[in-house]
Design an enzyme around this catalytic site. Structure first.
Site, short mmCIF file in Angstrom:
data_model
loop_
_atom_site.label_atom_id
_atom_site.label_comp_id
_atom_site.label_asym_id
_atom_site.label_seq_id
_atom_site.Cartn_x
_atom_site.Cartn_y
_atom_site.Cartn_z
N ASN A 7 137.36 62.36 35.91
CA ASN A 7 137.53 61.27 34.93
C ASN A 7 137.03 61.78 33.58
O ASN A 7 135.82 61.86 33.36
CB ASN A 7 136.72 60.06 35.42
CG ASN A 7 136.83 58.87 34.48
OD1 ASN A 7 137.49 58.94 33.43
ND2 ASN A 7 136.18 57.79 34.83
N ARG A 90 141.84 60.48 36.65
CA ARG A 90 142.00 59.16 36.06
C ARG A 90 142.65 59.35 34.69
O ARG A 90 142.17 60.14 33.89
CB ARG A 90 140.63 58.50 35.91
CG ARG A 90 140.74 57.16 35.26
CD ARG A 90 139.42 56.46 35.22
NE ARG A 90 139.60 55.12 34.69
CZ ARG A 90 138.60 54.28 34.48
NH1 ARG A 90 137.37 54.64 34.76
NH2 ARG A 90 138.85 53.09 34.01
N HIS A 179 141.91 48.97 33.47
CA HIS A 179 141.11 48.82 34.71
C HIS A 179 142.05 48.66 35.92
O HIS A 179 141.64 48.07 36.93
CB HIS A 179 140.22 47.56 34.69
CG HIS A 179 139.08 47.60 33.73
ND1 HIS A 179 138.69 46.51 32.98
CD2 HIS A 179 138.20 48.58 33.40
CE1 HIS A 179 137.65 46.81 32.23
NE2 HIS A 179 137.33 48.08 32.46
N ARG A 240 132.80 44.33 22.60
CA ARG A 240 134.16 43.99 22.13
C ARG A 240 134.31 42.48 22.05
O ARG A 240 133.86 41.75 22.93
CB ARG A 240 135.22 44.55 23.08
CG ARG A 240 135.31 46.04 23.06
CD ARG A 240 136.39 46.54 24.01
NE ARG A 240 136.02 47.82 24.56
CZ ARG A 240 136.31 48.25 25.78
NH1 ARG A 240 137.02 47.51 26.60
NH2 ARG A 240 135.91 49.43 26.18
N GLU A 384 136.37 53.06 41.90
CA GLU A 384 137.57 53.65 41.31
C GLU A 384 137.78 55.08 41.79
O GLU A 384 138.92 55.52 41.98
CB GLU A 384 137.47 53.58 39.78
CG GLU A 384 137.71 52.16 39.30
CD GLU A 384 137.24 51.90 37.88
OE1 GLU A 384 136.02 51.97 37.62
OE2 GLU A 384 138.09 51.62 37.02
#
Ligand code: ADP
Length: 400
Positions: A7, A90, A179, A240, A384
């Protein structure tokens, strides 16, 4: 099969070596400060963490250090790199062309390259990781698992923005969602864990971490999700803003004499619960502690976060005309019982009843709704890396 899961971020690289038969992690770690100086943190299963400082001008040197660590005679877990049978990467953005995980070839590389515009921080780094693995382990299959792929089943009414069509046609401006690997993994696990019928199921997944998003999954397929063209849309997150009136941009830019680029940076890096708590923290552990000590801004940040989550859940119940199960996942979803309780307190109209004792649990999959709750609510920890490993094995085995 030994699968190396990679990743890559712009200056970092996380990895896990997973045995796909046992699904055990043989070794894991991370390279940091790529392009600056370079630091490898490596940990074999059951062993101590090792830290090595060494120059890593690019992701190629970083991968090389990871591979050397994996075959190191003292703390390595492999005799030779031949034992790595596949690599799963990923990848952030696959645009509209990629709807599922794929074995990487020249065509896939050019799609990832084309999507750099849409994922300017991640796609170039993902490509560097892919190229480095191809160079250092020639002939091994590399698989790309995309953050956007799971959401490609959304219908146009969910993914189109109501702005002139030419922006969609010329620049592919639409909702993509992110995601996806987590939403896919958690929705599947939820269906399995709760014994639902996949082909007749309505599941809402709340992935609440530093970045946070929600998805509506009907019969195993994503029908809507909260993030958009970029991961800025939707929920209030650590730093965010999530949804806001787009006119705020021009208004503040004019008042503060800043440009749009700077404003978007502020919306990504200086907003969210960090902003609502007056700069206290983006971490829910700090916010909860401050709230317990009477800090009103921290309490507002947590309340606003939960309120937004609950509103999205409500809208996805409408999108699917019902819901069988709600799953919480991600650092906050898995650990913050206060957040789960607050979100659910808005959803009593759905006949949801929470068991406060069960809600205090931690760790593995568990149900926190009562027996007579009309909707099942569960915590399903995301993984993940394991999801990427499973997808990689499936594709590589099918191609043999
Ligand atoms: P990401 O992968 O987006 O970086 P994670 O899913 O790892 O984020 O979530 C990290 C966040 O989870 C932290 O910033 C913190 O807000 C929250 N978190 C982690 N542990 C706890 C805890 N024990 N209680 C409350 N919040 C927690």
């Amino acid at each position: 099969m030994n699968v190396l899961v990679v990743n890559c971020g712009s200056s970092s690289l996380k990895f896990q070596l997973i045995n796909s038969e046992t699904e055990a992690v043989a070794a894991k770690g991370l390279c940091e400060r790529i392009g600056l100086d370079g630091r490898l943190v490596y940990q074999p299963a059951g062993g101590e963490k090792e830290i090595t400082e060494a120059p890593m001008p690019t992701h190629t040197e970083a991968i090389k250090m990871v591979l050397d660590a994996l075959v190191n005679p003292k703390t390595g877990v492999l005799k030779s790199l031949d034992e790595v049978e596949a690599i799963g990467h990923r990848v952030l953005h696959g645009g509209s062309k990629i709807t599922q995980s794929v074995i990487i070839n020249d065509e896939v590389i050019s799609v990832i390259d084309e999507c750099c515009d849409l994922g300017p921080l991640h796609n170039p780094a993902n490509l560097m990781g892919i190229r480095a693995c191809m160079e250092l382990m020639p002939g091994k299959p590399n698989v790309a698992v995309f953050d956007t792929a799971f959401h490609q089943t959304m219908p146009p009414k969910a993914y189109r923005y109501a702005i002139p069509t030419k922006y969609y046609e010329k620049y592919a401006v639409r909702k993509y969602g992110f995601h996806g690997t987590s939403h896919s993994f958690v929705s599947k696990e939820t269906i399995k864990y709760l014994g639902l019928d996949k082909d007749n199921s309505k599941v809402i997944v709340c992935h609440l971490g530093n970045g946070a998003s929600i998805s509506a999954v009907e019969n195993g397929k994503c029908v809507d999700t909260s993030m958009g063209l970029t991961p800025l849309e939707g929920l209030i997150m650590g730093t965010r803003s999530g949804d806001l009136d787009p006119a705020v941009l021009e208004f503040v830019c004019k008042k503060e004499n800043i440009d749009v680029k700077e404003m978007v940076r502020i919306l990504n890096k200086e907003s969210g619960v960090m902003a609502l708590s007056n700069g206290l923290s983006s971490d829910f552990r700090d916010l909860e502690e401050a709230m317990d000590n009477g800090n009103e801004a921290a309490a507002l940040a947590i309340d606003a976060f939960c309120y937004r989550v609950a509103k999205y859940v409500g809208s996805y119940v409408a999108a699917m005309n019902g819901v069988d199960a709600i799953a919480f996942t991600g650092g906050i979803g898995e650990n913050a019982d206060v957040v789960r309780a607050k979100v659910l307190s808005y959803l009593g109209y759905l006949g949801i009843k929470m068991d406060p004792e069960m809600n205090k649990k931690r760790g593995e999959n568990f149900v926190l709704s009562t027996e007579d709750s009309k909707v099942k609510v569960a915590v399903i920890p995301t993984n993940e890396e394991l999801a990427i490993c499973r997808e990689t094995v499936e594709l590589v085995t099918a191609a043999k």
